[in-house]
Motif scaffolding. Structure first.
Motif, PDB file in Angstrom:
ATOM      1  N   ARG A  56      -0.252  -7.085  -1.379  1.00 50.58           N
ATOM      2  CA  ARG A  56      -1.067  -7.786  -0.373  1.00 50.58           C
ATOM      3  C   ARG A  56      -0.253  -8.776   0.446  1.00 50.58           C
ATOM      4  O   ARG A  56       0.625  -9.474  -0.077  1.00 50.58           O
ATOM      5  CB  ARG A  56      -2.199  -8.534  -1.074  1.00 50.58           C
ATOM      6  N   ILE A  69      -7.232 -13.987   5.951  1.00 54.25           N
ATOM      7  CA  ILE A  69      -7.055 -12.575   6.309  1.00 54.25           C
ATOM      8  C   ILE A  69      -6.131 -11.962   5.264  1.00 54.25           C
ATOM      9  O   ILE A  69      -5.106 -12.552   4.905  1.00 54.25           O
ATOM     10  CB  ILE A  69      -6.439 -12.416   7.710  1.00 54.25           C
ATOM     11  N   PHE A  71      -4.235  -8.187   4.136  1.00 52.23           N
ATOM     12  CA  PHE A  71      -3.922  -6.772   4.285  1.00 52.23           C
ATOM     13  C   PHE A  71      -3.456  -6.262   2.931  1.00 52.23           C
ATOM     14  O   PHE A  71      -2.467  -6.757   2.376  1.00 52.23           O
ATOM     15  CB  PHE A  71      -2.828  -6.556   5.331  1.00 52.23           C
ATOM     16  N   SER A  72      -4.160  -5.291   2.378  1.00 49.74           N
ATOM     17  CA  SER A  72      -3.877  -4.785   1.033  1.00 49.74           C
ATOM     18  C   SER A  72      -3.452  -3.328   1.097  1.00 49.74           C
ATOM     19  O   SER A  72      -4.161  -2.487   1.684  1.00 49.74           O
ATOM     20  CB  SER A  72      -5.112  -4.906   0.135  1.00 49.74           C
ATOM     21  N   VAL A  88      -4.572   1.265   3.508  1.00 49.74           N
ATOM     22  CA  VAL A  88      -4.482  -0.166   3.809  1.00 49.74           C
ATOM     23  C   VAL A  88      -5.862  -0.685   4.162  1.00 49.74           C
ATOM     24  O   VAL A  88      -6.589  -0.066   4.955  1.00 49.74           O
ATOM     25  CB  VAL A  88      -3.504  -0.446   4.968  1.00 49.74           C
ATOM     26  N   MET A  90      -8.115  -4.207   5.397  1.00 48.22           N
ATOM     27  CA  MET A  90      -8.084  -5.525   6.016  1.00 48.22           C
ATOM     28  C   MET A  90      -9.378  -6.249   5.678  1.00 48.22           C
ATOM     29  O   MET A  90     -10.472  -5.753   5.951  1.00 48.22           O
ATOM     30  CB  MET A  90      -7.922  -5.423   7.529  1.00 48.22           C
ATOM     31  N   THR A  92     -11.401 -10.231   5.599  1.00 48.74           N
ATOM     32  CA  THR A  92     -11.414 -11.561   6.193  1.00 48.74           C
ATOM     33  C   THR A  92     -12.376 -12.461   5.421  1.00 48.74           C
ATOM     34  O   THR A  92     -13.244 -11.992   4.678  1.00 48.74           O
ATOM     35  CB  THR A  92     -11.853 -11.509   7.672  1.00 48.74           C
ATOM     36  N   SER A  96     -11.545 -11.770   1.624  1.00 46.74           N
ATOM     37  CA  SER A  96     -10.089 -11.665   1.554  1.00 46.74           C
ATOM     38  C   SER A  96      -9.521 -12.352   0.318  1.00 46.74           C
ATOM     39  O   SER A  96      -8.348 -12.142  -0.015  1.00 46.74           O
ATOM     40  CB  SER A  96      -9.462 -12.276   2.812  1.00 46.74           C
ATOM     41  N   ILE A 106      -8.142   0.451   7.235  1.00 49.28           N
ATOM     42  CA  ILE A 106      -7.518   0.706   8.539  1.00 49.28           C
ATOM     43  C   ILE A 106      -6.514   1.858   8.481  1.00 49.28           C
ATOM     44  O   ILE A 106      -6.112   2.388   9.513  1.00 49.28           O
ATOM     45  CB  ILE A 106      -6.856  -0.564   9.109  1.00 49.28           C
ATOM     46  N   TYR A 126      -3.029  -1.642  15.936  1.00 45.51           N
ATOM     47  CA  TYR A 126      -2.137  -1.910  14.815  1.00 45.51           C
ATOM     48  C   TYR A 126      -1.174  -0.745  14.607  1.00 45.51           C
ATOM     49  O   TYR A 126      -1.522   0.418  14.812  1.00 45.51           O
ATOM     50  CB  TYR A 126      -2.939  -2.110  13.527  1.00 45.51           C
ATOM     51  N   ILE A 183       3.414  -4.165   9.082  1.00 47.61           N
ATOM     52  CA  ILE A 183       2.295  -4.061  10.015  1.00 47.61           C
ATOM     53  C   ILE A 183       2.628  -4.880  11.253  1.00 47.61           C
ATOM     54  O   ILE A 183       3.222  -5.961  11.162  1.00 47.61           O
ATOM     55  CB  ILE A 183       0.974  -4.531   9.368  1.00 47.61           C
ATOM     56  N   ASP A 189      -5.365 -11.629  16.821  1.00 46.05           N
ATOM     57  CA  ASP A 189      -6.220 -11.192  15.719  1.00 46.05           C
ATOM     58  C   ASP A 189      -6.014 -12.036  14.466  1.00 46.05           C
ATOM     59  O   ASP A 189      -6.864 -12.028  13.555  1.00 46.05           O
ATOM     60  CB  ASP A 189      -5.952  -9.728  15.379  1.00 46.05           C
TER      61      ASP A 189
END
Length: 339
Positions: A56, A69, A71-72, A88, A90, A92, A96, A106, A126, A183, A189
């Motif tokens: 992550r 936020i 991203f995993s 992946v 995302m 928030t 998160s 995503i 992205y 990424i 964003d």
């Protein structure tokens, strides 16, 4: 591998190279300052990542050191031929902060790239990649061994400066590969105010529960400030608790490594933003550590100078020359690891 050796006895976390977070980078996309690039490297073997782990990137954008936020990356079991896919997510807000890979997917079941060409996946605005890449980290491993007494449980916490430079001038990482998760996305964003706090996290499923195995923020802090007695607790900790839990230990260590007084150590830690252990990045300013991190900074030089109060000589090494001007920016993997 500036975050390498974070397991016990200078080994990988929980004894598994796949769980070893190696480096964290954050910088503006070359040629487009409105976009941010985030890269989390793991597994110096550069082969398949752990199928029961969550890798992550955590981002705090409002200054409270809690994830806003995330991203995993999650990975399938490796196939018989070594191939692997990844997804992946995302997330928030409060979502998160959950340890699981949650949020909006995503990327779904994309191929990990172990060959010479990166499999770049586009998802809206992205760009995402996961796979073996050339390791941009440069360091003098023999010189580090010359500089530090790593006997017992001390690891890299006992430098001994002599009359001769410890450095050999040889980069130990010129042909090394690493598993990279990258990424690139519009900076807007991430809603920085104005700074982002970024840290990597690797968690693995054990007895039905995700256990935090490693984390990465500032380069070489986790490796150089901990002994075997504290590594596992440190790796499992959250940045929001760092100042309360680790300030006294870091101050004590700096007294030994650089002859800092108590107040000098407190001041130095604050000036360098070492605690909480997160990478600071203001995207409105040029990226250069400690504002984000590029591939060109000699972070071992920076960290050893900090530990020794600028008594250690510079390493004299140069950055790698195979980095790219396009996503995913790390160079193509060296052939030895792709055969």
């Amino acid at each position: 591998m500036s975050n390498h050796f974070t397991g016990l006895s200078l080994g990988p976390p929980l004894g598994d190279q796949r769980l070893d977070l190696c480096d964290l980078y954050a910088f503006q996309a070359p040629g487009d300052s409105s976009r941010t690039v985030l890269i989390l490297n793991a597994n110096p073997n550069a082969d398949a990542l752990h199928p029961d782990a969550v890798y992550r990137l955590n981002i705090d954008n409002d200054g409270d050191y809690l994830t806003d936020i995330a991203f995993s990356w999650v990975f399938s079991p490796a196939a018989a031929d070594g191939s692997q896919t990844y997804s992946v997510f995302m997330a928030t807000g409060a979502e998160s902060r959950k340890p699981e890979a949650t949020g909006t997917k995503i990327v779904s079941a994309a191929a990990v790239s172990f060959g010479p060409q990166a499999n770049v996946v586009s998802s809206g605005d992205y760009q995402v990649n996961a796979g073996s890449r050339s390791d941009a980290f440069f360091f003098d491993f023999d010189g580090i061994n010359n500089l530090f007494d790593t006997s017992g449980k001390r690891n890299f916490t006992a430098p001994h400066l002599g009359d001769r430079s410890p450095w050999t001038g040889v980069d130990s990482n010129t042909t090394a590969n690493v598993f990279s998760m990258a990424i690139e996305l519009p900076t807007a964003d991430l809603t920085p105010h104005p700074e982002l706090h970024i840290w990597g996290r690797c968690s693995v499923l054990r007895d039905g529960e995700l256990v935090h195995a490693d984390r990465a923020g500032h380069p070489s802090v986790s490796s150089f400030f901990n002994t075997d007695d504290t590594k596992e607790e440190y790796n499992a900790g959250e940045p929001v608790n760092d100042r309360a839990r680790w300030t006294d230990q870091f101050v004590h260590l700096l007294g030994h490594t650089g002859g800092y007084t108590h107040q000098e150590a407190i001041t130095a830690l604050d000036e360098h933003g070492i605690l909480p252990d997160v990478l600071h990045f203001d995207p409105s300013k040029p990226a250069a550590y400690p504002n984000g991190r590029m591939f060109t900074e000699d972070v071992i030089d920076i960290r050893v100078a900090f530990l020794t109060k600028n008594e250690a000589p510079p390493t004299g090494l140069s950055p790698h020359t195979d980095i790219l001007d396009r996503f995913p920016y790390l160079g193509d993997p060296h052939p030895a690891a792709t055969s």
